[in-house]
Structures are given as structure tokens and as C-alpha cells.
Design a protein around this motif. Sequence first.
Motif, short mmCIF file in Angstrom:
data_model
loop_
_atom_site.label_atom_id
_atom_site.label_comp_id
_atom_site.label_asym_id
_atom_site.label_seq_id
_atom_site.Cartn_x
_atom_site.Cartn_y
_atom_site.Cartn_z
N UNK A 51 2.33 -5.10 -9.52
CA UNK A 51 3.75 -6.02 -9.78
C UNK A 51 4.01 -6.55 -8.39
N UNK A 52 4.10 -5.66 -7.44
CA UNK A 52 4.24 -6.48 -6.14
C UNK A 52 3.67 -7.60 -5.85
N UNK A 53 2.46 -7.59 -6.06
CA UNK A 53 1.59 -8.97 -6.08
C UNK A 53 1.98 -10.00 -6.84
N UNK A 54 2.45 -9.68 -8.19
CA UNK A 54 3.14 -10.62 -9.05
C UNK A 54 4.36 -11.11 -8.38
N UNK A 105 -0.93 1.99 -9.08
CA UNK A 105 -1.81 0.73 -9.26
C UNK A 105 -0.94 -0.30 -9.75
N UNK A 106 -0.22 0.09 -10.87
CA UNK A 106 0.61 -0.83 -11.53
C UNK A 106 1.75 -1.42 -10.52
N UNK A 161 10.82 -0.68 -1.11
CA UNK A 161 9.85 -0.68 -2.23
C UNK A 161 8.67 0.20 -1.40
N UNK A 162 8.55 0.20 -0.27
CA UNK A 162 7.29 0.93 0.00
C UNK A 162 7.68 2.65 -0.29
N UNK A 163 8.78 2.80 0.06
CA UNK A 163 9.54 4.30 -0.22
C UNK A 163 8.88 4.69 -1.57
N UNK A 164 9.27 4.01 -2.40
CA UNK A 164 9.06 4.17 -3.87
C UNK A 164 7.58 4.14 -4.09
N UNK A 165 6.85 3.11 -3.95
CA UNK A 165 5.62 3.18 -4.13
C UNK A 165 4.67 4.29 -3.46
N UNK A 166 5.27 4.71 -2.19
CA UNK A 166 4.59 5.95 -1.38
C UNK A 166 4.92 7.13 -2.28
N UNK A 167 5.78 7.40 -2.80
CA UNK A 167 6.29 8.58 -3.62
C UNK A 167 5.57 8.68 -4.72
N UNK A 168 5.21 7.35 -5.48
CA UNK A 168 4.02 7.47 -6.55
C UNK A 168 2.75 8.05 -6.20
N UNK A 169 2.27 7.78 -5.24
CA UNK A 169 1.05 8.13 -4.94
C UNK A 169 1.04 9.54 -4.22
N UNK A 170 2.29 9.97 -3.46
CA UNK A 170 2.05 11.16 -3.07
C UNK A 170 2.47 12.29 -4.36
N UNK A 171 2.95 11.71 -5.17
CA UNK A 171 3.23 12.64 -6.27
C UNK A 171 2.20 12.84 -7.36
N UNK A 172 1.02 12.01 -7.02
CA UNK A 172 -0.31 12.05 -7.80
C UNK A 172 -0.04 11.08 -8.98
#
Lengths: 513, 641, 102
Positions: free
Chosen positions: B419-422, B414-415, B397-408
Motif C-alpha cells: 500500500x505504501x508503494x501505491x 506485505x500488504x 508510517x515506519x513505526x507502524x510497519x515495523x510493529x507489524x513485522x516485529x509482531x510476526x
Amino acid sequence: MALPGISDLATLAPWAALAAGALLVIVVDLIVPERHARPWVFATAAAGVLLSGWYAARRLGEAGASAAFAGPAFGGAFLADRLSLVLTVLVLAAALFSVLLAAMDKTRDMSGYLALLLLSALGMTAVAGAGDMTVVFVGLELLSLGLYVLVAFRREDETAREGAFKYFLLGSLAAGILLYGFALLYTVTGDTSLAAVARYARGGAVGPLFHAGFGLVLVGFAFKLAMAPFHPWAPDAYQAAPAPVAAFMAVGTKAAAFVALVRFLWAAVPADPGLASAYMAPVALLAGASMLVGSLGALFQTNVKRLLAYSGIAHAGYLFVPLMSLEPDGLGTAMFYLFAYFFMAVGAFGAVAAAEGRGEPAQLERWQGLYQRHPWLAAAVALFFLGLAGMPPTAGFTGKLLLIGGGLRAGAGWLLAAMVASTGISAYVYLRVISTVYRSGQEPAHSPGALAPMAGGEGPPAAPAVDDENEWETAWARVGTGAVLLLAAAGLVVLGLFPNALLDGLTALLPLR
Amino acid sequence: MEITFWLLVGIPVLPLLGAAATAALRRRASRGMLAAIACSAVALAFACTVAALIRFGQAGGEGVLHAPLWSWGVAGVGLGLIGDSISIWFSLVVTGVGLLIHIYAAGYMADDPDYGRFFAKLNYFIFAMSLLVLADGFVGMLMGWANVGLASYLLIGFWNRRPAAAAAAKKAFWVNTVGEVGLILAMLILLTSSGSLRFADVLPQAGLLPPEVLNAAALLLLVGAVAKSAQLPLFVWLPDAMQGPTPVSALIHAATMVTAGVYLVVRAFPLFEAAPWGMPAVALVGVASAVFGAVAAMGQNDIKRILAYSTMSQVGYMMLAAGVGAYAAALFHFMTHAFFKALLFLGAGLVIHHFHGEQDVRRMGGLGRESPFVYWTFLIGTLALVGAPPLAGFFSKDEIVVELLAGGHTALWVLAVAAAGLTAFYMLRLFCLVFAGNPYRVDASDRGPAEAAAAAEHDAHSAGVPAVQAVPVLLLTILSIAGGWLWVPGLTHVPEAFFEPALARYGSPAPVHAGPVQAKEWTMGALLLVSAAGAAWAVKLFGKSRRADATGGAFARAAEAGFGFDAAYRAAFVEPLRALAGYAGRVMDPQVVDGAVNGIARLAGTAALALGRLHGGFVRRYALVLVTGVTAVLIYFLMAV
Amino acid sequence: MPGMPFSGYVLLSAVLFVAGLVGVLVRRSPLAALMSIELMWGAATLLFVAASRHLAAMGGHVFAFLIVVVGAAEAAIGLALIVLIFRGRDGADVDEVRSLRG
């Protein structure tokens, strides 16, 4: 019009053999003592069909794959070309399978049945080979009159009489419409031959009487093809008819009327591109409507024969997908699909006939748990309905693939989308049948007591009256039915895996327009 | 070459043979024999996959194993099998996890009278799924696609005496049909525009097609992917699909089949990248489903439905990753998710057996003390899904979310974090309600006769977990722990290296890193913080005091009803279809039309009836239809031509 | 050619054809329905003969004879079916025949 000569009759050998077979069936029934007549009658009918098929195959072999081969007989009124011969082979195969399936029928008086079957087959081949409106008309009536009677063949059964009456009334109405269309065309072309129609359609201005005539003739053929909205007779007639007759109607009538309509379109659609697309638009509309009505109508059906009737309506629509540009290649793929449909429909109706012969009426809910009682029959049902649904490795899949390819080449556009949607809907219909057959059934459901109200007038064969001959006949009937199912299954799979074996023979059946 | 061919062919064919054998011997062979046949067929398929992986590695990881099988004589249309890194990766999970679930099912279904039929269908599913992922073109993939749909239909409705199961199977079938129609239409577009349906022909030249064609093809493919992967808005079938036996839910509706959409997007990524709307649409569907699934899971009370919405949400993460070009991350999460979600479902099966067929989490509790084995394995699965380090879900999951931020993509980031919190909240809620507190006792009078019978039947099992079920659960637990270590930032990067050649072959550009440099640190921190907060909140609410409905009445009711999607679909699709069918046909099959539909159907029903009179058996009405048709045709030819 | 112009025959046959169509729709007696259909066939026959005369071609005459012959066969089978189905009933009404539907 030149007078017919002896060479015309030689060309006509396949059809002459068929007619002779039909008449001989009746003669044999008169000569042979009644007690032993049954096997002889069947043998005569089968022999007539086989002889006719042998002639047709031989002529087809002579023809090779050359487009130039054409054997116009009687001054072009009958076209004994490759298209006719291919269609004749298809109709004869359907007739032979129906004869074999009819052996399941316990009725004593089979000679009339078989003679009418063969004469209807003759009518179908005549329609498909017609180069003249008179021949189209006579052929259509020959096939229809035979089928009206065949649908009503179990005349002690109320539904059979009703189905036949409806079929007759609407069929005569449609024939009247067709005739009036022919009359209008004759009024403007001055000749009854399709060649004259073609000359007129290519020869510049096309008048409103010709438009109207074309429309009426189109309706007449669409009725025989059971295309929506001219389909309402089909479910009633198929449900009423004995299963072998229904199989024969589904395949033979459809194939013959299809080929006749294609010949007519080839001749009568004007050369002007704008006018041509205006002429083809209603054809596309009828095809699309048939696909949707056929698949939606089948959705909630509980009678298997009725369900297959709706399925046939949808399949009639599919045939037109590659034909929108009226190219010979498109005709080849459509003919291939007709063969695929032949195996699927004959197989499915054959399974119905086999099930009825084993005391399983064609009501879907009564088929529950069929796999426990008749595992091989259930497997056959599964194969044929998978084919209808278009699943590999059957010819249903390959045929649909080719239709789609042909449709793309012909620019069928939205008709393709309708076909995909219809296939999607009807997949559920066919899988519902398969999953019903393979669901564990509750055993008491098919006790003899429960069977009685369903069996109509005929009732289950009375067990005590079985004599030796009857037993022997039943055994033969089983062999015949089994052979039909086996051949249809083999054909369905072989055609699905090696389409080119047939497809190569279906090129250039008609010249380029 | 020869061996490679047979290895690839063996992967789908061996389970097919297994299906045929179990079906044929259904009545003759003993239960043990049937299970042995089915399991060994899948085991052999798994062995073939491993051998293919080794051959693939020997070829340097660059080449592609290819086994052409059939051609129908239509240009560009053929069937063959392909073994590149994506196919082999999927196939490993399908056969591997499939094998474990087969073994588990041998114990779980031990009392079912239709044991052989079950294994035949399960084997058939493995065949269809491996065909789907191994096909070398859209045609083969469609065959697999249709067959997994059929297998899913058959297995959801396996207990077909239950009306709910039959209805659920029907719903799944229809939604999948919508997807298939989309898929076929996309294939038609591709065949006309590029002349072939083989991946190797279509994909490299995807960029050359006109953008509107690409848009249409990509969006239609996405319809197929969305329907199969239960993403918004075509997810309605998945929660109902939980009517199937639990091993089926684990295998088909969690680990493998529902990820077919992800496979499709990753496989056809050059198309999606070239289409202007392709990638945004995929990302949008993904993030919406990730959030929606998590929200919906919070309001569910059926243990399997919670997990079903969770699956929707996690597949949403994979879609999201694919939609921003992080294909390796998507494939990595697919694998870890298969491990821990299969573990959770198998654990849920044990829980359900323990509570005598009860599936409502509000009527469970205190299992922790009674069955430590279930407690610990389920806890590991929960934590892996929530993303607690160093379990599998954390890394993927970390790998996916990192890519989101890295890709701008800050908004998506944020979403995804939210969702991870939920996710943490609903999983811990589930866990606490089942395992914490006091055991919930039901008296027999509360249950219907069928449930009571089931309970009596299962009483024998509640003593302990049989080994045949415990071993797969244990193996999946180990995989859920260690599966993530394949890709630890800074240490290992197996998936990335594994997929690089396959992705580079079609010239996938390296992901653009437009975001902040500390994307990794921020993401990891945010994820851990939010997840911990969600988990803590859930534990506080449900840990000691049992407030099962603390999520609020109106929300819970809305969530229970699928947020009105079901009703909306019924009104928009089912009713018109019925009305149309009512015109063309008349008989309403009582087995087909379920009671729920009947209630709402009054209005459409009368319309259908009015139309149905046209086909009411009156021959004069048939004639009227005919004459109307003739008149229309005549008017057309006289006026319009 | 004295008398009616050719267009008059076309019009007359069209009227007969439409009358037949309407007759099938409105008459409930199977015999009347059959006669209405015969009227449609007759309309076509009339058009064939008139056109044949008008164009001085023989094809239409031939077709007209064929229609008469085939029509006789058609009527024979139709009447047989009608007798078969309505023999056991009190009146003859096509609307009563509707056990097949759906």
C-alpha cells in the motif's frame, strides 16, 4: 357497591372543578354581551383549569410519596390515587397550554371550543382514574366526542371536516371493538370492575373468552394511543385539527389512554409467568411496530403537523420499553417520559400554532428561512425538535436514557434495539426540520399572493377590519403563545438537567403486582 | 484542582461560546470581527489544552485530570471530562490544527455571503470534537460523536443550493447514523453487563466479561468506528463529503473527525484486546481499507477525491496499528497525518482557487512555474505522505510497519508495504499532473455559467497567496517536516513515553516481538524501496508527457464509480428504506430524493406505491388495516396463548 | 330459563359483531357504515345483557344502559359530521373523502 357519600365528592374536588369550569364557560358566554365575551370566556376556562390543578396539587401534596395513598371513590369505580392525580396534573397542564394557544385562533365563537376542550380533559382524567370498565368507556367517549368536534372546529375548511369524519368513523369502530372486549371479560368475570378482572386473572385457569376479551380491549386502547397498525387515523386527524387541539390530543389522549392501558394490564395479565409473557408479547409487538412505522412514516412528510403525528406514533411505542415486566419502577420512568414528551410536543405544536398565527403555514418548505423572519420562533423550533430527537441537555435525552435503563431492567431485549433504530431514523427527520428552518430562504416565497391558496377557508386575517379590541386581543394572544413556548422550553431543559426533581415523585404509583 | 477543572471545561466550552457569538453577531459584526471571534475562541481552547498538558506533566505524567460535570441520577451514567495522555494528545491536534485551519478559512471563505454561519458551524465542530475526545465515559463520547456528525452534516451541505452537496450531506448523515446505532447498542450491552458506562469503571474490568458479550460489544463499537472513520465497508460517504468547502475537508474529513474511530479503538483497547475477535477485526478492517483506499485513489481524477481516498487509506494504517496493539504508533501517525493531510488539503484549496474552481487534475498543469510557494509546500506535504525521510510521514508510517513485522504479522506487513508503494504512485501522479508540464487552458465557453462566475470572482486571488492563507500553510509545512522527529528510532521516543502510563494503567501487555530481529532494518529498506519505485513509475508516466488516463479505462471507470459500493448500498439499504417509508408515508420530498436514486428506483418505487395505497386516504382502507390488526390479535390470543 | 341457552347468545352477539365489522369494510355509504358500527355496539350490549341475566349480576344491565345513552350521543355527533361533510356533494360515498393522505 356502596352508595356514594359526601367524602367521595370531597375526594373528587379536582375533577368537579374541571366540570364546573366547562359548564361555566358556556354560561359566561350566554351572560356577557357578545362583543366582550371573548376575554371572559378565556379567563373562565383558564380559571377552571387552574382551580382544578390547585386541588389536584394539594391532594398530591397530602399523598406525599406513600404507595398506600389511594382514594377510591364510588366504591372503587374511580381511583383517585397518586397515578390519577399525576396524570390529572399532566392533562390539566396540556389543557391550559392549549387554551393559551387557542387565543391565536381568530374565530369569534370560542365558548364551545373551550368547553369541549375542558370536557375532553375531564374525559381523559376519568379514563386514567377508572377502576371500572363502565368508567373507562364513559371517559373514553367523553374525551372522543369532544375531540371529534374540536378537530372539525374550522368547519369551513374541507380538510378539517374530512379529518374529523375519519377520526369519528374509526374511533367509533375502535370503541365498538373495545366494548365487545369488555363484554367478553364481563361474561367470564361477572363484574365490571377491574378488581374483579384482577381476581379472575390471578385465580387459576384463564379461559379463551378472557383471552379474546383481553385482545380486543388491547386493540381498543392501542387505537387511542395511535399504536401501529391502529394508527392510520392519527396523521389525518392531527393535520386537520387546529394546532392547539392537535397538541392537546397528542399529549392528553396519549397519556390518558396509556395510564388506562397500564391499569388494565396490571389487572388483567395473568399471574402465571408463561401466560403473562404470552400476553405481553403482542404489546411489545405493537410498540415495536409503532416505533418503526412512526419514524419511517415521518421520513418524507412535508406537513409539520403530520410529521409530528408520526413522531407521536413512535413515541407511544417508546413508552412501553420499560413496562415489559410490569414493575412500578418501569411505570415511573414511562411517566417521566410522558412529561418529557408533553413539553416537547406541546412546544412543537405551539411553535406550529405561533407560526400559523404569523402567516407561516405548517408546510415544511414554507418554513425555509424562518430564522431570518422570526429568530426566536426558529430557536424554539430547534430546541423542541432537538428534544424530540433525544439530544442533551433536553428532557428528551434524559427521558430516553431512563427508558433505556428501565428497558434493560425489564428485559425488553429486541424492543430496545428497535428503539435505538427508530431513534436513529427519526433523528434525520427532526434535523431536517431544523436545517430547513435555518436555511437561508428566498424572500419572495412568502409574499401574500403565494400565501392565499394555502390558507384554506380561513385565510389571512383581513387587515383593514382590525379595531382596537382586536389589536389588544392579538397582543394578548402573542403573550399567551410566547408564555407557552417559554414554559415548555424551560420545562424541557429543567427536566433534562434535574430529572430527579420529578422522578422522585413518580415512584410506586401502582402497587407491585 | 480548581484550575484543572476550568482548563478542561474551557477546551470544549470556549469554541461553543465562539459559535454562539458568531451566530448571534452574524448580521451585525464585520467579517474581520467574526473571523477574529471564531479564531480567538479556538486559540483560547488551544491555550487551555497546552496549559492542561503542562499541569499533566507536573503531575508526573501518571495521574489523570478529571472534571466531573453532570449525573442524571442513573447509576454509571454521567458526563465528565478526562485529561489523560490520549485525550490531551488528541485535543492538542484538534485545537492546534483547528486553529490553523480557522485562520486559513478566514481568507479562503472571504467572498462567501454566509461568512458568519460558516464560522459558527466550524467553531461548533471544534466544540463537539473536543467533547468527543475529552469525555470520561461512553455517554459523553456519544454526545460528542453525535454532534460531530451533525457538524459534519451541516458543513458538507454548507453550499446547500448545490444539489450534490445536499445529497452528500445526507449520505454522510445516514452512514454515521448506522455507526451511531452500533455504538449505542454496544453501550447498552456494556451497561447491562458491567453496570457502568464510565471508562474508569468499564475498561479495567473488561477482561472479566464473558467472551461472547465482549465480542458483541467490540464488533458493535467497531461498526461505529468504521462508519465515522470511513473504513471498509462504510466509506462511501467520505469521497462525496468533499462537496463541502475545502477548509472543512481539511479539518473534519482529513485531520480530525475521521480519526475518531481510531480514538475509539485506542480508548477502549482493553475491550478489544479481551474480546477474542476484537483485535483481528480491527486489523482486518485497517489493512483492507489501507489497500483499498490506495487503489481507489489511483483511479480518481478529482483532486479532493484523491485526497479523500488517501485519507481512508492512511486512517486504515492507524486502525491496522491499533489492531496489532501498536497504540503509540497509531496515535503518532494520527498526529503526523493531521499535519500533512491538512497541509495537502489547504494546498489543494490554493490549487483550486488558482485554477478558478477546477478540481479535475487532468485539466491542470504547470503550476510549478506559476506559483513556487504552492509548489514547494505541496511537494513537502506529498513527500511527507509518501514517507520520504526525514519528513513526518516517514517516521510514523515506519513505526507502524515495523510493529507489524516485529509482531510476526508477515501477511499484514506485505500488504502495508505494498500500500505504501501505491501511495507513492497516486500522490506523485497527482503532483505531476498539477505542477508539471504545460498549463492547461480552458476557454470560458467550456464552463457552465456558475463556474464562470466563480472563476471571475476568484481571478482577483490568482495573483498570489494572501498572507492569512500562507501563514497556516507555512506552519503546517514546518510541522510536516519536523513533526516526525518526536520519534526517531534510536534518538527520541516522545509518543511512546507519553502514552506508556495511560496504556499500562489497564495492563496492556508489551507488544510481543515474535518476528525477526532485524524488523527495523528490513522494514525501512522495503518501505523506501517500494515507495521510491511507485514514485518513479508515476513520475515516468505523468512527469513530462501528459497521459492522465494511463491507469487504464475500465479501472478508471470502476474507481470513479467507487467500485460499485455506492450502487450496492443503494440497492441494499436506500431502496428498501424508501419502499418502507413509502408504505408509512407517501410523499417523496424532491429535495430529499436525488435524481440519481430516482433512475434506479423504478422497481422499488412500484412496490412502495402498491404499499402506499394502503395509506391512500381511503377511510375504508384504514378500517381494513384496523380490522386486519384486530383479526391478527384475536387469532393470536385464541390459537397461540 | 326457557329458550336459547347462554352459549347461543354469545354466538349470536359474535355473529352480529362480525357482521358489523364486515359492514364497515364493504359499505361505501357513510350512513350504512355508521349503522354497521351501531350493530357492533349492539352486539356488545346484547352480550352484556345476556351475561348479566345468565350470571344474575346487575353490572351488565348498567353497562347496557350506558352504551345506549352514549351511543345516542355518538350517533348525534356522527350524523352531524356526515351532514357537514356530504352536504355539498351529490352522493354520499366515503371513498370520495380522501384529500388527507400520505
